[in-house]
Design a protein around this motif. Structure first.
Motif, PDB file in Angstrom:
ATOM      1  N   ALA A 335       0.835  -1.204   0.000  1.00 37.62           N
ATOM      2  CA  ALA A 335       0.000   0.000   0.000  1.00 37.62           C
ATOM      3  C   ALA A 335       0.869   1.253   0.000  1.00 37.62           C
ATOM      4  O   ALA A 335       0.537   2.260  -0.658  1.00 37.62           O
ATOM      5  CB  ALA A 335      -0.923  -0.006   1.213  1.00 37.62           C
ATOM      6  N   LYS A 336       1.972   1.197   0.723  1.00 35.75           N
ATOM      7  CA  LYS A 336       2.888   2.339   0.752  1.00 35.75           C
ATOM      8  C   LYS A 336       3.533   2.559  -0.619  1.00 35.75           C
ATOM      9  O   LYS A 336       3.654   3.701  -1.081  1.00 35.75           O
ATOM     10  CB  LYS A 336       3.956   2.111   1.819  1.00 35.75           C
ATOM     11  N   VAL A 337       3.943   1.462  -1.250  1.00 33.61           N
ATOM     12  CA  VAL A 337       4.536   1.572  -2.584  1.00 33.61           C
ATOM     13  C   VAL A 337       3.522   2.151  -3.564  1.00 33.61           C
ATOM     14  O   VAL A 337       3.837   3.050  -4.364  1.00 33.61           O
ATOM     15  CB  VAL A 337       5.033   0.192  -3.066  1.00 33.61           C
ATOM     16  N   GLN A 343       1.623   9.204  -6.312  1.00 37.09           N
ATOM     17  CA  GLN A 343       2.057  10.586  -6.104  1.00 37.09           C
ATOM     18  C   GLN A 343       3.070  11.007  -7.170  1.00 37.09           C
ATOM     19  O   GLN A 343       2.994  12.126  -7.710  1.00 37.09           O
ATOM     20  CB  GLN A 343       2.666  10.729  -4.714  1.00 37.09           C
ATOM     21  N   VAL A 344       4.012  10.120  -7.461  1.00 36.99           N
ATOM     22  CA  VAL A 344       5.059  10.447  -8.439  1.00 36.99           C
ATOM     23  C   VAL A 344       4.462  10.604  -9.824  1.00 36.99           C
ATOM     24  O   VAL A 344       4.701  11.603 -10.522  1.00 36.99           O
ATOM     25  CB  VAL A 344       6.160   9.367  -8.432  1.00 36.99           C
ATOM     26  N   TRP A 345       3.651   9.638 -10.260  1.00 40.70           N
ATOM     27  CA  TRP A 345       3.123   9.709 -11.630  1.00 40.70           C
ATOM     28  C   TRP A 345       2.187  10.901 -11.822  1.00 40.70           C
ATOM     29  O   TRP A 345       2.069  11.430 -12.938  1.00 40.70           O
ATOM     30  CB  TRP A 345       2.392   8.418 -11.989  1.00 40.70           C
ATOM     31  N   PRO A 399      13.997  12.195 -10.391  1.00 46.95           N
ATOM     32  CA  PRO A 399      14.520  12.025  -9.031  1.00 46.95           C
ATOM     33  C   PRO A 399      14.032  13.106  -8.066  1.00 46.95           C
ATOM     34  O   PRO A 399      13.733  12.827  -6.898  1.00 46.95           O
ATOM     35  CB  PRO A 399      16.045  12.092  -9.229  1.00 46.95           C
ATOM     36  N   ARG A 400      13.938  14.344  -8.567  1.00 45.18           N
ATOM     37  CA  ARG A 400      13.473  15.443  -7.723  1.00 45.18           C
ATOM     38  C   ARG A 400      12.022  15.228  -7.291  1.00 45.18           C
ATOM     39  O   ARG A 400      11.648  15.498  -6.135  1.00 45.18           O
ATOM     40  CB  ARG A 400      13.620  16.774  -8.476  1.00 45.18           C
ATOM     41  N   VAL A 401      11.204  14.715  -8.195  1.00 48.49           N
ATOM     42  CA  VAL A 401       9.801  14.466  -7.872  1.00 48.49           C
ATOM     43  C   VAL A 401       9.694  13.430  -6.757  1.00 48.49           C
ATOM     44  O   VAL A 401       8.859  13.564  -5.843  1.00 48.49           O
ATOM     45  CB  VAL A 401       9.034  14.003  -9.130  1.00 48.49           C
ATOM     46  N   VAL A 402      10.529  12.395  -6.805  1.00 48.42           N
ATOM     47  CA  VAL A 402      10.511  11.390  -5.735  1.00 48.42           C
ATOM     48  C   VAL A 402      10.871  12.031  -4.404  1.00 48.42           C
ATOM     49  O   VAL A 402      10.210  11.800  -3.376  1.00 48.42           O
ATOM     50  CB  VAL A 402      11.483  10.233  -6.065  1.00 48.42           C
ATOM     51  N   VAL A 403      11.905  12.870  -4.404  1.00 45.92           N
ATOM     52  CA  VAL A 403      12.333  13.528  -3.171  1.00 45.92           C
ATOM     53  C   VAL A 403      11.213  14.399  -2.597  1.00 45.92           C
ATOM     54  O   VAL A 403      11.010  14.459  -1.370  1.00 45.92           O
ATOM     55  CB  VAL A 403      13.596  14.381  -3.425  1.00 45.92           C
ATOM     56  N   GLU A 404      10.463  15.055  -3.461  1.00 51.62           N
ATOM     57  CA  GLU A 404       9.415  15.973  -3.017  1.00 51.62           C
ATOM     58  C   GLU A 404       8.298  15.280  -2.240  1.00 51.62           C
ATOM     59  O   GLU A 404       7.521  15.938  -1.543  1.00 51.62           O
ATOM     60  CB  GLU A 404       8.830  16.707  -4.219  1.00 51.62           C
ATOM     61  N   GLN A 405       8.216  13.958  -2.338  1.00 55.18           N
ATOM     62  CA  GLN A 405       7.151  13.237  -1.634  1.00 55.18           C
ATOM     63  C   GLN A 405       7.539  12.870  -0.204  1.00 55.18           C
ATOM     64  O   GLN A 405       6.745  12.295   0.540  1.00 55.18           O
ATOM     65  CB  GLN A 405       6.788  11.945  -2.400  1.00 55.18           C
ATOM     66  N   LEU A 406       8.757  13.205   0.193  1.00 52.89           N
ATOM     67  CA  LEU A 406       9.314  12.703   1.445  1.00 52.89           C
ATOM     68  C   LEU A 406       8.461  13.048   2.673  1.00 52.89           C
ATOM     69  O   LEU A 406       8.230  12.204   3.542  1.00 52.89           O
ATOM     70  CB  LEU A 406      10.738  13.242   1.631  1.00 52.89           C
TER      71      LEU A 406
END
Length: 441
Positions: A335-337, A343-345, A399-406
């Motif tokens: 569920a977390k994945v 969020q990323v897409w 990569p930046r988009v992934v970081v923004e979800q932190l």
């Protein structure tokens, strides 16, 4: 008299001490090595584009500076494909080392393997379609212009250099076995029609071309070898009839057995007819026999014919790629994945379809709410997301988009590595080219 041919390198990143170990470790007549994997050619091409004096493995020069004096004293000849895509510049750098040591080493260059311009002209004119070696698709289906196209040369250019008195021969792309075949052919005076002898040298060369893979490296039954801490590199003692003893220097690690030799003999072949530039060698006639400790005899290879075509490899830039790893800690892993991916897409115009390729892997961690982890490590999965596409800006943004979800993502999200920039994505395209179109010098 038997010729002893040592291999000191199987790829660009192989052990830096390899040449020194093989020269100091025992009696040899020839020192050979392979520095070029397929995509290495493109890496070296980019170096040459930035600096016309580059385009070859710089570590090779340092390695040779350690052994050239010893080789000159002992009469050891050196043959290496470490010229990469700029063998003449490599030879010039070697000459500086020779001069600094006050040696009389005679350097020769074998070139002609770079057929990039002819390849592009032939494709553009429709003279040739550069069809893929296995799929048969025309090169035009890729829709790209190659950065480098290299033909795999054979042994005879090297033999010519040795016959002319060279003691150090630098080549561009040659077949992996060619330096070994050339050493034996020069030593015994073989001609192009000595197909069975050449086939025997191809078999021996194929066994030792990948360095420690012949002495226990990459070996499925590695637990049966007493000491693989520092495996020795292989030596082929080739006889005049083309048969050979595969061995290694005394008191070195690893082992030479029928199994390690057979394992390497079957590596990267496509059936019993092994096509090399100078002969099609029949491997289904080969005998492999243990004749002593760390001594395996390879004999019986039959040379069928000389191929009319050479293999060539075109390397193309096909866009950009980037990857990010995310630590997923605790329960409800899937569920977390799913949340993070959604969020990323959502941040890209076409979602996941924005990219030409997407690879997602999840390893470890918890997906069962009944489990009670005893440590953070036991409860942590690793999510890896890799994307690729033609648009560098979009790939670079990933990569930046992934970081923004932190801080707005799932609980326990962590990034084990910092974001990276988009890297060049490349494809290797194997094909065949008529031998007469390749100007080996």
């Amino acid at each position: 008299m038997t010729v002893r041919i040592a291999n000191c390198s199987g790829f660009l990143g192989d052990r830096l001490a390899g040449p020194r170990e093989m020269v100091d470790g025992g009696a040899i007549d020839y020192l050979t090595g392979d520095w070029l994997a397929e995509l290495t050619m493109s890496i070296l091409t980019r170096q040459r584009d930035r600096d016309p004096g580059k385009g070859f493995p710089g570590t090779f020069i340092a390695q040779m500076s350690e052994v050239l004096a010893s080789c000159a004293t002992r009469g050891i000849r050196i043959i290496a494909n470490a010229g990469g895509v700029n063998p003449h510049a490599c030879a010039a750098a070697l000459q500086e080392v020779v001069d600094a040591h006050g040696l009389e080493t005679v350097i020769a260059v074998v070139d002609g393997d770079d057929i990039t311009e002819d390849f592009n002209r032939s494709i553009a004119s429709g003279k040739w379609d550069g069809s893929h070696l296995t799929s048969g698709e025309p090169f035009s289906s890729l829709g790209e212009t190659p950065t480098v196209v290299s033909a795999y040369l054979g042994a005879w250019g090297i033999v010519e250099a040795l016959d002319a008195g060279a003691t150090l021969v630098v080549t561009g792309r040659v077949s992996d076995a060619s330096p070994i075949v050339a050493s034996a052919a020069h030593h015994y005076g073989w001609g192009r029609a000595d197909l069975d002898r050449i086939a025997g040298a191809v078999a021996a060369g194929h066994v030792i071309e990948c360095s420690a893979q012949a002495t226990g490296g990459n070996f499925s039954f590695f637990t049966e070898i007493d000491d693989l801490t520092h495996p020795g590199f292989p030596v082929a003692e080739i006889e005049e009839d083309g048969s050979a003893i595969i061995t290694k220097h005394a008191e070195t690690g690893g082992a030479v057995t029928t199994e390690t030799v057979l394992s390497q003999l079957l590596y990267e072949i496509d059936g019993p007819r092994y096509a090399n530039p100078d002969v099609i060698a029949r491997f289904d006639t080969v005998f492999v026999d243990q004749v002593g400790e760390d001594r395996v005899r390879v004999s019986g290879a039959i040379g069928e014919s000389v191929p009319s075509h050479l293999k060539a490899g075109a390397v193309c830039n096909i866009g950009w790629s980037a990857a990010m790893s995310v630590a997923v800690t605790g329960l409800n892993r899937d569920a977390k994945v799913d949340l993070l991916l959604s969020q990323v897409w959502s941040q890209f115009p076409k979602g996941r379809e924005t990219f030409d390729d997407v690879v997602i892997t999840v390893t470890g961690g918890l997906n069962d709410a009944s489990r009670n982890p005893r440590s953070v490590d036991d409860a942590t999965a690793l999510l890896r997301i890799a994307v690729a596409g033609r648009d560098k800006t979009l790939v670079n943004r990933f990569p930046r988009v992934v970081v923004e979800q932190l801080l707005g993502g799932f609980p326990g999200m962590a990034l084990p590595t910092p974001p990276t920039k988009a890297g060049l994505r490349q494809q290797f395209w194997p094909t065949l080219v008529p031998t007469e179109q390749v100007p080996e010098r």
